[in-house]
Design a protein around this motif. Structure first.
Motif, PDB file in Angstrom:
ATOM      1  N   SER A 103       0.821  -1.209   0.000  1.00  0.00           N
ATOM      2  CA  SER A 103       0.000   0.000   0.000  1.00  0.00           C
ATOM      3  C   SER A 103       0.855   1.259   0.000  1.00  0.00           C
ATOM      4  CB  SER A 103      -0.938   0.006   1.213  1.00  0.00           C
ATOM      5  OG  SER A 103      -0.225   0.212   2.420  1.00  0.00           O
ATOM      6  N   LEU A 104       2.070   1.143   0.518  1.00  0.00           N
ATOM      7  CA  LEU A 104       2.972   2.299   0.574  1.00  0.00           C
ATOM      8  C   LEU A 104       3.823   2.459  -0.683  1.00  0.00           C
ATOM      9  CD1 LEU A 104       4.295   2.026   4.244  1.00  0.00           C
ATOM     10  CD2 LEU A 104       2.754   3.782   3.346  1.00  0.00           C
ATOM     11  N   ALA A 105       3.808   1.457  -1.557  1.00  0.00           N
ATOM     12  CA  ALA A 105       4.719   1.468  -2.706  1.00  0.00           C
ATOM     13  C   ALA A 105       4.575   2.725  -3.551  1.00  0.00           C
ATOM     14  CB  ALA A 105       4.494   0.218  -3.564  1.00  0.00           C
ATOM     15  N   ARG A 106       3.353   3.120  -3.831  1.00  0.00           N
ATOM     16  CA  ARG A 106       3.141   4.298  -4.689  1.00  0.00           C
ATOM     17  C   ARG A 106       3.647   5.570  -4.009  1.00  0.00           C
ATOM     18  NH1 ARG A 106      -1.213   7.607  -3.705  1.00  0.00           N
ATOM     19  NH2 ARG A 106      -2.710   6.920  -2.135  1.00  0.00           N
ATOM     20  N   HIS A 107       3.553   5.610  -2.674  1.00  0.00           N
ATOM     21  CA  HIS A 107       4.024   6.786  -1.952  1.00  0.00           C
ATOM     22  C   HIS A 107       5.544   6.915  -2.051  1.00  0.00           C
ATOM     23  CE1 HIS A 107       0.087   7.568  -0.210  1.00  0.00           C
ATOM     24  NE2 HIS A 107      -0.003   6.285   0.118  1.00  0.00           N
ATOM     25  N   LEU A 108       6.234   5.784  -1.983  1.00  0.00           N
ATOM     26  CA  LEU A 108       7.692   5.797  -2.116  1.00  0.00           C
ATOM     27  C   LEU A 108       8.094   6.344  -3.479  1.00  0.00           C
ATOM     28  CD1 LEU A 108      10.511   5.094  -1.071  1.00  0.00           C
ATOM     29  CD2 LEU A 108      10.148   2.745  -1.877  1.00  0.00           C
ATOM     30  N   LEU A 128      13.549  20.624  -1.265  1.00  0.00           N
ATOM     31  CA  LEU A 128      14.330  19.386  -1.232  1.00  0.00           C
ATOM     32  C   LEU A 128      14.442  18.865   0.193  1.00  0.00           C
ATOM     33  CD1 LEU A 128      16.024  17.251  -2.644  1.00  0.00           C
ATOM     34  CD2 LEU A 128      18.005  18.785  -2.439  1.00  0.00           C
ATOM     35  N   LYS A 129      14.649  19.764   1.154  1.00  0.00           N
ATOM     36  CA  LYS A 129      14.722  19.345   2.556  1.00  0.00           C
ATOM     37  C   LYS A 129      13.444  18.617   2.967  1.00  0.00           C
ATOM     38  CE  LYS A 129      13.643  22.128   5.789  1.00  0.00           C
ATOM     39  NZ  LYS A 129      13.554  23.253   6.749  1.00  0.00           N
ATOM     40  N   ASP A 130      12.292  19.185   2.612  1.00  0.00           N
ATOM     41  CA  ASP A 130      11.015  18.560   2.959  1.00  0.00           C
ATOM     42  C   ASP A 130      10.832  17.233   2.239  1.00  0.00           C
ATOM     43  OD1 ASP A 130      10.380  20.648   4.631  1.00  0.00           O
ATOM     44  OD2 ASP A 130       9.194  21.722   3.133  1.00  0.00           O
ATOM     45  N   GLU A 131      11.178  17.196   0.956  1.00  0.00           N
ATOM     46  CA  GLU A 131      10.974  15.976   0.171  1.00  0.00           C
ATOM     47  C   GLU A 131      11.892  14.852   0.629  1.00  0.00           C
ATOM     48  OE1 GLU A 131       8.436  15.810  -1.419  1.00  0.00           O
ATOM     49  OE2 GLU A 131       7.944  17.906  -1.801  1.00  0.00           O
ATOM     50  N   LEU A 132      13.126  15.187   1.010  1.00  0.00           N
ATOM     51  CA  LEU A 132      14.026  14.161   1.531  1.00  0.00           C
ATOM     52  C   LEU A 132      13.489  13.603   2.849  1.00  0.00           C
ATOM     53  CD1 LEU A 132      17.565  15.666   0.810  1.00  0.00           C
ATOM     54  CD2 LEU A 132      16.427  13.773  -0.377  1.00  0.00           C
ATOM     55  N   GLY A 133      12.843  14.476   3.633  1.00  0.00           N
ATOM     56  CA  GLY A 133      12.202  13.991   4.852  1.00  0.00           C
ATOM     57  C   GLY A 133      11.100  12.990   4.537  1.00  0.00           C
ATOM     58  N   ASP A 134      10.342  13.262   3.479  1.00  0.00           N
ATOM     59  CA  ASP A 134       9.275  12.343   3.081  1.00  0.00           C
ATOM     60  C   ASP A 134       9.845  11.014   2.582  1.00  0.00           C
ATOM     61  OD1 ASP A 134       7.349  14.200   3.742  1.00  0.00           O
ATOM     62  OD2 ASP A 134       7.136  14.977   1.702  1.00  0.00           O
ATOM     63  N   VAL A 135      10.977  11.072   1.869  1.00  0.00           N
ATOM     64  CA  VAL A 135      11.628   9.835   1.421  1.00  0.00           C
ATOM     65  C   VAL A 135      12.130   9.050   2.633  1.00  0.00           C
ATOM     66  CG1 VAL A 135      13.580   8.878   0.145  1.00  0.00           C
ATOM     67  CG2 VAL A 135      12.262  10.763  -0.838  1.00  0.00           C
ATOM     68  N   LEU A 136      12.736   9.758   3.580  1.00  0.00           N
ATOM     69  CA  LEU A 136      13.229   9.102   4.799  1.00  0.00           C
ATOM     70  C   LEU A 136      12.084   8.469   5.574  1.00  0.00           C
ATOM     71  CD1 LEU A 136      15.510   8.436   6.752  1.00  0.00           C
ATOM     72  CD2 LEU A 136      15.264  10.737   7.722  1.00  0.00           C
ATOM     73  N   LEU A 137      10.948   9.146   5.600  1.00  0.00           N
ATOM     74  CA  LEU A 137       9.766   8.578   6.267  1.00  0.00           C
ATOM     75  C   LEU A 137       9.425   7.223   5.672  1.00  0.00           C
ATOM     76  CD1 LEU A 137       7.176   8.537   7.974  1.00  0.00           C
ATOM     77  CD2 LEU A 137       6.109   9.977   6.220  1.00  0.00           C
TER      78      LEU A 137
END
Length: 234
Positions: free
Chosen positions: A42-47, A66-75
């Protein structure tokens, strides 16, 4: 405290355990219902979405985004690791331990006694070391089917270069690109020129790599610029 009496800054990465703790609390009973019901699938599309959003921030040179988006990738990394831990498969420490070991293993010029002449040799050695870690039947083995075609061609070429079997050098690629471009340009409607277009694009990837350019990124940026210019918003 430092010798001057000022409080010292915490070491980089010191907040990572808190992120892991927050993620575990979100998944725990009494936490967030949405987080609790997520799975790897279920998370695959979010990654995928978060990775592309990080790319968009890079393309636009927007460091704040970029700082925010990298945080989302790290999440996503921590989220998947938490799910895997609950399943008894692995945990976030297994992920980081494996990554550290890989970085050390594939950088013998830093953590060993191998000498390199520059970044190009580092990349070639990386592909050789990666190949030696497991036999592959062909150059595309292990490359995701979803990887864009230009990026896929560049990765295959890097592998071929590491194996000593790269089919084209820049001068040969230039000749092929010139010949195939003429063939495509002069083709009549309905002529079978798909192979010519494929050869042309493959040669262009070779030329881009020889110039230190990522063809996928270059085309993505050009397409975006063209879209803005055409719509009058550039």
């Amino acid at each position: 405290m430092t010798a001057s009496g000022e409080a010292s800054s915490p070491p980089l990465g010191s907040r990572f355990p808190e992120l892991v703790r927050v993620m575990a609390e979100l998944r725990a009973p009494g936490g967030c219902p949405w987080d609790a019901e997520q799975t790897h699938r279920s998370l695959a599309r979010h990654l995928l979405e978060e990775a592309h959003e990080a790319l968009a921030a890079i393309d636009s040179d927007d460091l704040a985004s970029l700082k925010d988006e990298l945080g989302d990738v790290l999440l996503q990394v921590v989220f998947h690791s938490e799910i895997a831990q609950e399943e008894g498969a692995f945990d976030v420490d297994d992920v980081t331990d494996a990554l550290i070991a890989k970085l050390v293993r594939r950088h013998p010029h830093v953590f060993g006694d191998v000498e390199v002449s520059g970044a190009d040799e580092v990349l070639a050695n990386w592909e050789k070391l990666k190949a030696s870690e497991g036999e592959r039947e062909h150059l595309e083995e292990g490359i995701p089917e979803t990887l864009p075609a230009l990026a896929r061609a560049a990765k295959v070429q890097r592998r071929a270069e590491a194996d000593g079997s790269l089919p084209l050098d820049p001068s040969e690629a230039a000749e092929i690109a010139h010949a195939r471009l003429a063939e495509v340009r002069d083709a009549a409607e309905g002529d079978p020129v798909e192979d010519a277009v494929g050869d042309l694009l493959f040669a262009i990837v070779t030329l881009a790599r020889s110039a230190g350019v990522d063809a996928e990124s270059a085309l993505r940026r050009k397409t975006s610029a063209f879209s803005k210019e055409t719509s009058g918003t550039g």
